[in-house]
Write an enzyme that holds these catalytic residues in place. Sequence first.
Site: not given
Length: 361
Positions: A76, A79-83, A151, A162, A180
């Site tokens: 995607r 940058d960096v994303t947390y889930h 993203g 998404g 991000c």
Amino acid sequence: MNTITVYRLGRVEYEDGLNLMRLFGDARRKGLATDALLLLEHPPVLTLGRGAKRENITASDERLTQEGVELFETNRGGDVTYHGPGQIVGYPIFLLPDSRHDVRRYVRDVERSVMGTLSEWGITAGPIPKWPGVWIGQEGAPDARKIAAIGIHISRWLTSHGFALNVNTRMEHFRLIVPCGIREAGVTSMQRELGHAIPVADVEESLARAFCSVFESERAEPAPLMRTVSVAVVRGHGAEAQVLLVRRRPERGGFWQILTGRVEAGESPAQAAARELEEETGLRLPVVDLAYRHAFAVGETLPPVLAEEHGFGVRAPPDTSVRLGPEHDAFEWVDAPTALERLPFRGLKETVRRTVSNQTT
């Protein structure tokens, strides 16, 4: 009129989510499925987009392990994303028509759908042009804060990945990263803004309505998910713990696994787990509910066949004698690290981890 089938899947392991996007994308491309909106929650995970910088993960590998947070690279944007739990992740798998062949418009429409959902809860949010996502507050304001990350990936106008909307998200985990890659602003959640927890199911319904409205589509309901169980049998404690692995017969795949099976009509998951245990091992032992449910695609069928699996653990005495049922041709008792290495699916590994953890307490 276009149709969007909305899937509300609950917990999905992150790598299973990547597989779902692939399968639903293949099915949509081949005309075997409608557009799909997958709504789900992931366990704690950091995802790196194509533009990610490793320095935007501020926590050490040891800290991530302590927090139970995994790391994945994706295709995607961003940058960096947390889930994590309490966050609704949405994967629109849309084959955009000619009239919507505009990447910027698609991103705006995803943002509009999320913003429309938030407005139903009395939260005013919008975009900040220089930063991706959905925000509360204005650009340059000291209290600007992101409530949803965006993203996306588009290949020949088929969309994937998404958005991630923070509902009741554990905000402390955002301290592990620079979300991000944006250091100048913070993050927030619906719970933090409203001062109380929000029913995730209600927000999912709002999102489904908003996406169907913005993308001018009718909503379709999916077929019910297949109900399955996984059962990890463990003997011993701590470092001495051993996990029972059984090998499927060649015509059933030939791989090693823990016990699995379907929930039959009229059965509870616990009854199905006890039945599978007896049929496949000859054992009659109490099954312990691990409070672990997750959804995934079964095999490579198109359109995807989806299952929700319920995990159980069993404590076996040291002298346990196993009598294999008809689905397997061999069994072994192995230590937990070996079991985790051999098991092919993330959900089975999590069932083992939880069972071994219960054995040590």
